[in-house]
Design an enzyme around this catalytic site. Structure first.
Site, PDB file in Angstrom:
ATOM      1  N   ASP A  27      45.990  45.908  36.498  1.00  0.00           N
ATOM      2  CA  ASP A  27      44.613  45.449  36.581  1.00  0.00           C
ATOM      3  C   ASP A  27      44.165  45.167  35.141  1.00  0.00           C
ATOM      4  O   ASP A  27      44.878  45.506  34.184  1.00  0.00           O
ATOM      5  CB  ASP A  27      43.754  46.531  37.243  1.00  0.00           C
ATOM      6  CG  ASP A  27      42.282  46.212  37.204  1.00  0.00           C
ATOM      7  OD1 ASP A  27      41.910  45.089  37.589  1.00  0.00           O
ATOM      8  OD2 ASP A  27      41.494  47.074  36.784  1.00  0.00           O
ATOM      9  N   ASP A  29      40.143  44.784  33.814  1.00  0.00           N
ATOM     10  CA  ASP A  29      38.896  45.421  33.397  1.00  0.00           C
ATOM     11  C   ASP A  29      38.926  46.922  33.671  1.00  0.00           C
ATOM     12  O   ASP A  29      39.120  47.357  34.805  1.00  0.00           O
ATOM     13  CB  ASP A  29      37.702  44.796  34.127  1.00  0.00           C
ATOM     14  CG  ASP A  29      37.463  43.353  33.701  1.00  0.00           C
ATOM     15  OD1 ASP A  29      37.662  43.049  32.513  1.00  0.00           O
ATOM     16  OD2 ASP A  29      37.085  42.529  34.547  1.00  0.00           O
ATOM     17  N   GLU A  36      34.291  46.301  30.259  1.00  0.00           N
ATOM     18  CA  GLU A  36      32.992  46.283  30.937  1.00  0.00           C
ATOM     19  C   GLU A  36      31.855  46.566  29.968  1.00  0.00           C
ATOM     20  O   GLU A  36      30.928  45.766  29.819  1.00  0.00           O
ATOM     21  CB  GLU A  36      32.980  47.297  32.089  1.00  0.00           C
ATOM     22  CG  GLU A  36      34.015  47.037  33.167  1.00  0.00           C
ATOM     23  CD  GLU A  36      33.730  45.797  33.997  1.00  0.00           C
ATOM     24  OE1 GLU A  36      32.870  44.989  33.626  1.00  0.00           O
ATOM     25  OE2 GLU A  36      34.398  45.629  35.036  1.00  0.00           O
ATOM     26  N   GLY A  70      31.815  41.343  40.843  1.00  0.00           N
ATOM     27  CA  GLY A  70      31.602  40.070  40.164  1.00  0.00           C
ATOM     28  C   GLY A  70      30.290  39.965  39.424  1.00  0.00           C
ATOM     29  O   GLY A  70      29.225  40.285  39.959  1.00  0.00           O
ATOM     30  N   ARG A  92      20.856  27.135  41.380  1.00  0.00           N
ATOM     31  CA  ARG A  92      21.114  26.193  40.285  1.00  0.00           C
ATOM     32  C   ARG A  92      21.411  26.908  38.978  1.00  0.00           C
ATOM     33  O   ARG A  92      22.274  26.472  38.195  1.00  0.00           O
ATOM     34  CB  ARG A  92      19.895  25.277  40.110  1.00  0.00           C
ATOM     35  CG  ARG A  92      20.002  24.317  38.930  1.00  0.00           C
ATOM     36  CD  ARG A  92      18.754  23.463  38.818  1.00  0.00           C
ATOM     37  NE  ARG A  92      17.534  24.247  38.684  1.00  0.00           N
ATOM     38  CZ  ARG A  92      17.123  24.779  37.518  1.00  0.00           C
ATOM     39  NH1 ARG A  92      17.843  24.611  36.414  1.00  0.00           N
ATOM     40  NH2 ARG A  92      15.985  25.445  37.468  1.00  0.00           N
ATOM     41  N   THR A 138      38.851  39.325  37.331  1.00  0.00           N
ATOM     42  CA  THR A 138      38.396  38.561  36.168  1.00  0.00           C
ATOM     43  C   THR A 138      39.104  37.207  36.170  1.00  0.00           C
ATOM     44  O   THR A 138      40.296  37.140  36.458  1.00  0.00           O
ATOM     45  CB  THR A 138      38.724  39.312  34.872  1.00  0.00           C
ATOM     46  OG1 THR A 138      37.967  40.508  34.826  1.00  0.00           O
ATOM     47  CG2 THR A 138      38.403  38.474  33.646  1.00  0.00           C
ATOM     48  N   ASP A 193      42.450  51.260  37.878  1.00  0.00           N
ATOM     49  CA  ASP A 193      41.472  52.221  37.362  1.00  0.00           C
ATOM     50  C   ASP A 193      40.435  52.628  38.400  1.00  0.00           C
ATOM     51  O   ASP A 193      39.685  53.577  38.169  1.00  0.00           O
ATOM     52  CB  ASP A 193      40.742  51.646  36.145  1.00  0.00           C
ATOM     53  CG  ASP A 193      39.742  50.561  36.538  1.00  0.00           C
ATOM     54  OD1 ASP A 193      40.154  49.599  37.221  1.00  0.00           O
ATOM     55  OD2 ASP A 193      38.561  50.674  36.181  1.00  0.00           O
TER      56      ASP A 193
END
Length: 245
Positions: A27, A29, A36, A70, A92, A138, A193
């Protein structure tokens, strides 16, 4: 067959059944580096400021937001609860906001040192011919930038690299990665993690080492082959014996 011969035969059978490490799936992050707090959080706040929003997350706030997959989703939540923007305006703005966040993050990757032990395990793997791969929520540009900045000599060793902006990591993604590596599940070790990542790996029947951090400590890692605070004092051989033996 006498007793000693029987014991030796049983031992040899067990040795023959022991897994041989052929690939590691990382992994990113919170596993490779503290991306992070020192990367994504700072970049999000810079993006909010650049676009004129009076939103600035503290680390304590951001830790809670990590439960939402996310950064685009986290930003959307902030805009919907802390501004008077309409849903149309938010639709937008979020892509532009996230693009800015990514730009700021990519400028910071050189400051995001890998966790202790990570670079050494990666180097040991490349020397032994153990394949390396990545499964992460990510996006791939950010993954490549981190690897290039922190361990450029091993960048080409990571294949495949699965990164996605959806924020969702599931067992199918891990299974697909293992299939592309061409290894049996008993020959692959996942390093994660978080509980979500661990469960995704286990759902694909892949052995998993959990290296927890400040914000994943205390999550449910029942069934993990190994749960540790750091890779600093572990070697590739020890990981293989503890997790695939």
């Amino acid at each position: 067959m006498n007793t000693i011969d029987a014991m030796n035969a049983a031992r040899n059978e067990r040795v023959g059944e022991m897994g041989t490490l052929k690939a590691i799936i990382f992994d990113v992050d919170g596993t490779l580096a503290d991306t992070e707090r020192n990367g994504h959080l700072v970049a999000c706040n810079e993006a909010f400021a650049r676009m004129g929003f009076g939103i600035r997350w503290s680390w304590e706030e951001f830790k809670e937001l990590l439960k939402i997959p996310g950064n685009a989703r986290r930003m959307r939540l902030a805009l919907s609860t802390r501004t008077s923007l309409s849903e149309t305006e938010i639709d937008r703005i979020v892509p532009e906001l996230f693009a800015l966040k990514k730009e700021f993050y990519l400028k910071r990757v050189g400051e995001l040192s890998l966790y202790p032990g990570v670079a050494r395990i990666i180097r040991e793997a490349t020397l032994r011919g153990v394949r390396l791969a990545i499964v992460s929520v990510t996006d791939e540009d950010q993954i490549f930038a981190l690897l290039k900045a922190q361990i450029p000599e091993a960048l080409g060793a990571f294949d495949p690299i699965f990164g996605q902006q959806s924020g969702k990591k599931d067992s199918a993604l891990y299974a697909r990665c293992a299939a592309m590596l061409g290894c049996d599940a008993s020959e692959v070790l996942v390093i994660e993690d978080s509980e979500k990542g661990f469960k995704a790996a286990k759902g694909a029947s892949l052995p998993c080492v959990v290296v927890y951090n400040e914000y994943t400590r205390g999550q449910d890692f029942t069934g993990a082959e190994l749960v540790v605070r750091s890779l600093e004092y572990l070697t590739l051989d020890l990981l293989e014996r503890l997790c695939l033996g």
